[in-house]
Write a protein that holds these residues in place. Sequence first.
Motif, PDB file in Angstrom:
ATOM      1  N   ASP A 113       0.828  -1.203   0.000  1.00  0.00           N
ATOM      2  CA  ASP A 113       0.000   0.000   0.000  1.00  0.00           C
ATOM      3  C   ASP A 113       0.865   1.256   0.000  1.00  0.00           C
ATOM      4  OD1 ASP A 113      -2.519   1.444   0.194  1.00  0.00           O
ATOM      5  OD2 ASP A 113      -1.958   1.845   2.285  1.00  0.00           O
ATOM      6  N   GLN A 114       1.951   1.234   0.779  1.00  0.00           N
ATOM      7  CA  GLN A 114       2.847   2.389   0.849  1.00  0.00           C
ATOM      8  C   GLN A 114       4.073   2.232  -0.049  1.00  0.00           C
ATOM      9  OE1 GLN A 114       3.584   3.738   4.879  1.00  0.00           O
ATOM     10  NE2 GLN A 114       1.611   2.932   5.525  1.00  0.00           N
ATOM     11  N   GLN A 115       4.143   1.121  -0.789  1.00  0.00           N
ATOM     12  CA  GLN A 115       5.247   0.867  -1.725  1.00  0.00           C
ATOM     13  C   GLN A 115       6.611   0.951  -1.048  1.00  0.00           C
ATOM     14  OE1 GLN A 115       5.233  -0.042  -5.243  1.00  0.00           O
ATOM     15  NE2 GLN A 115       3.411  -0.819  -4.243  1.00  0.00           N
ATOM     16  N   VAL A 116       6.734   0.217   0.079  1.00  0.00           N
ATOM     17  CA  VAL A 116       7.966   0.257   0.853  1.00  0.00           C
ATOM     18  C   VAL A 116       8.270  -1.122   1.420  1.00  0.00           C
ATOM     19  CG1 VAL A 116       6.850   0.892   3.042  1.00  0.00           C
ATOM     20  CG2 VAL A 116       9.183   1.603   2.628  1.00  0.00           C
TER      21      VAL A 116
ATOM     22  N   THR B 224      12.716  -7.655  23.411  1.00  0.00           N
ATOM     23  CA  THR B 224      11.385  -8.065  23.839  1.00  0.00           C
ATOM     24  C   THR B 224      10.645  -7.016  24.649  1.00  0.00           C
ATOM     25  OG1 THR B 224      12.298  -9.140  25.789  1.00  0.00           O
ATOM     26  CG2 THR B 224      11.997 -10.507  23.838  1.00  0.00           C
ATOM     27  N   ASP B 225      11.323  -5.976  25.118  1.00  0.00           N
ATOM     28  CA  ASP B 225      10.623  -4.949  25.880  1.00  0.00           C
ATOM     29  C   ASP B 225      10.042  -3.900  24.938  1.00  0.00           C
ATOM     30  OD1 ASP B 225      12.914  -3.698  25.076  1.00  0.00           O
ATOM     31  OD2 ASP B 225      13.567  -3.070  27.047  1.00  0.00           O
ATOM     32  N   ARG B 226       9.291  -2.960  25.471  1.00  0.00           N
ATOM     33  CA  ARG B 226       8.694  -1.893  24.661  1.00  0.00           C
ATOM     34  C   ARG B 226       9.770  -0.832  24.467  1.00  0.00           C
ATOM     35  NH1 ARG B 226       3.110  -1.590  24.288  1.00  0.00           N
ATOM     36  NH2 ARG B 226       3.185   0.653  24.515  1.00  0.00           N
ATOM     37  N   ARG B 227      10.494  -0.952  23.407  1.00  0.00           N
ATOM     38  CA  ARG B 227      11.666  -0.134  23.130  1.00  0.00           C
ATOM     39  C   ARG B 227      11.411   0.804  21.963  1.00  0.00           C
ATOM     40  NH1 ARG B 227       9.983  -4.772  21.044  1.00  0.00           N
ATOM     41  NH2 ARG B 227      10.770  -5.170  18.997  1.00  0.00           N
ATOM     42  N   THR B 228      12.297   1.768  21.822  1.00  0.00           N
ATOM     43  CA  THR B 228      12.297   2.622  20.648  1.00  0.00           C
ATOM     44  C   THR B 228      13.121   1.918  19.581  1.00  0.00           C
ATOM     45  OG1 THR B 228      12.133   4.602  22.014  1.00  0.00           O
ATOM     46  CG2 THR B 228      12.914   4.893  19.759  1.00  0.00           C
ATOM     47  N   LEU B 229      12.585   1.854  18.382  1.00  0.00           N
ATOM     48  CA  LEU B 229      13.237   1.146  17.281  1.00  0.00           C
ATOM     49  C   LEU B 229      13.756   2.124  16.238  1.00  0.00           C
ATOM     50  CD1 LEU B 229      10.513  -1.619  16.779  1.00  0.00           C
ATOM     51  CD2 LEU B 229      12.651  -1.813  18.057  1.00  0.00           C
ATOM     52  N   ILE B 230      14.586   1.596  15.358  1.00  0.00           N
ATOM     53  CA  ILE B 230      14.972   2.313  14.144  1.00  0.00           C
ATOM     54  C   ILE B 230      14.342   1.555  12.991  1.00  0.00           C
ATOM     55  CG2 ILE B 230      16.860   2.996  12.617  1.00  0.00           C
ATOM     56  CD1 ILE B 230      18.593   3.320  15.104  1.00  0.00           C
ATOM     57  N   GLN B 231      13.595   2.261  12.173  1.00  0.00           N
ATOM     58  CA  GLN B 231      12.919   1.668  11.025  1.00  0.00           C
ATOM     59  C   GLN B 231      13.676   2.079   9.767  1.00  0.00           C
ATOM     60  OE1 GLN B 231       9.208   3.526   9.798  1.00  0.00           O
ATOM     61  NE2 GLN B 231       8.280   1.506   9.546  1.00  0.00           N
ATOM     62  N   ILE B 232      14.186   1.090   9.048  1.00  0.00           N
ATOM     63  CA  ILE B 232      14.862   1.348   7.781  1.00  0.00           C
ATOM     64  C   ILE B 232      13.841   1.158   6.674  1.00  0.00           C
ATOM     65  CG2 ILE B 232      16.822   0.750   6.311  1.00  0.00           C
ATOM     66  CD1 ILE B 232      17.571   1.710   9.195  1.00  0.00           C
ATOM     67  N   LEU B 233      13.693   2.155   5.824  1.00  0.00           N
ATOM     68  CA  LEU B 233      12.677   2.161   4.775  1.00  0.00           C
ATOM     69  C   LEU B 233      13.336   2.252   3.405  1.00  0.00           C
ATOM     70  CD1 LEU B 233      10.683   4.888   6.624  1.00  0.00           C
ATOM     71  CD2 LEU B 233       9.760   2.620   6.190  1.00  0.00           C
ATOM     72  N   ALA B 234      12.987   1.328   2.520  1.00  0.00           N
ATOM     73  CA  ALA B 234      13.485   1.371   1.139  1.00  0.00           C
ATOM     74  C   ALA B 234      12.290   1.325   0.199  1.00  0.00           C
ATOM     75  CB  ALA B 234      14.427   0.196   0.878  1.00  0.00           C
ATOM     76  N   PRO B 235      12.330   2.093  -0.870  1.00  0.00           N
ATOM     77  CA  PRO B 235      11.182   2.149  -1.776  1.00  0.00           C
ATOM     78  C   PRO B 235      11.065   0.892  -2.637  1.00  0.00           C
ATOM     79  CG  PRO B 235      12.990   3.430  -2.668  1.00  0.00           C
ATOM     80  CD  PRO B 235      13.429   2.952  -1.305  1.00  0.00           C
TER      81      PRO B 235
ATOM     82  N   SER C 217       7.080   6.001  -5.204  1.00  0.00           N
ATOM     83  CA  SER C 217       6.510   5.792  -3.871  1.00  0.00           C
ATOM     84  C   SER C 217       6.868   6.989  -2.987  1.00  0.00           C
ATOM     85  CB  SER C 217       7.073   4.519  -3.249  1.00  0.00           C
ATOM     86  OG  SER C 217       8.448   4.696  -2.949  1.00  0.00           O
ATOM     87  N   PRO C 218       6.183   7.161  -1.845  1.00  0.00           N
ATOM     88  CA  PRO C 218       6.551   8.261  -0.952  1.00  0.00           C
ATOM     89  C   PRO C 218       8.029   8.230  -0.535  1.00  0.00           C
ATOM     90  CG  PRO C 218       4.413   7.420  -0.338  1.00  0.00           C
ATOM     91  CD  PRO C 218       4.950   6.491  -1.400  1.00  0.00           C
ATOM     92  N   ILE C 219       8.570   7.051  -0.238  1.00  0.00           N
ATOM     93  CA  ILE C 219       9.986   6.969   0.149  1.00  0.00           C
ATOM     94  C   ILE C 219      10.882   7.224  -1.055  1.00  0.00           C
ATOM     95  CG2 ILE C 219      11.809   5.411   1.019  1.00  0.00           C
ATOM     96  CD1 ILE C 219       9.971   6.560   3.191  1.00  0.00           C
TER      97      ILE C 219
END
Length: 159
Positions: free
Chosen positions: A55-58, A70-81, A86-88
């Motif tokens: 849907d987002q072409q990513v 396993t805990d509720r952590r802050t993540l780094i999201q790597i996005l490739a088109p 696409s938006p990315i």
Amino acid sequence: MTSDQLPDPLADVPGAEYVEAVDHVGVATADLEATVAFYRNAFGLVEVHREENRDQQVVESMLAPAGRTTDRRTLIQILAPLSEDSPIGKFLDRSGPGLQQLALRVSDLAAISERLREQGLRLLFPEPRPGTAGCMINFVHPKDAGGVLIELVEEPRGN
């Protein structure tokens, strides 16, 4: 500003009841594998989730510190088109690789969306859309947020 001038972090601040944490920061790249390898080799981050969002072409990879996945952590999201239009893909063409978004984990996406619209902020979608790992998402327009694309992320119920 000194610590005695800082506001009370437990004070009743309108809207604060919805924001739970920084969920992730998004990094746009043309080469997903090379970028994931960089974060693994340089910082010891490991991939905890990968998916393709047609849907987002990513295609995206979520990274977390090894041993703390396993805990509720802050993540780094790597996005490739998945496509140049696409938006990315457009982001990479306009801005090059780098930080693309800041995502806030929220408890009630519908309620905070309504609150933000009442304040005159524009959201990119009229209704929330499916995001990573079953989450529902929407975005605050960067022109209304100091040039920052802010993603609002609500985890699936029961998580």
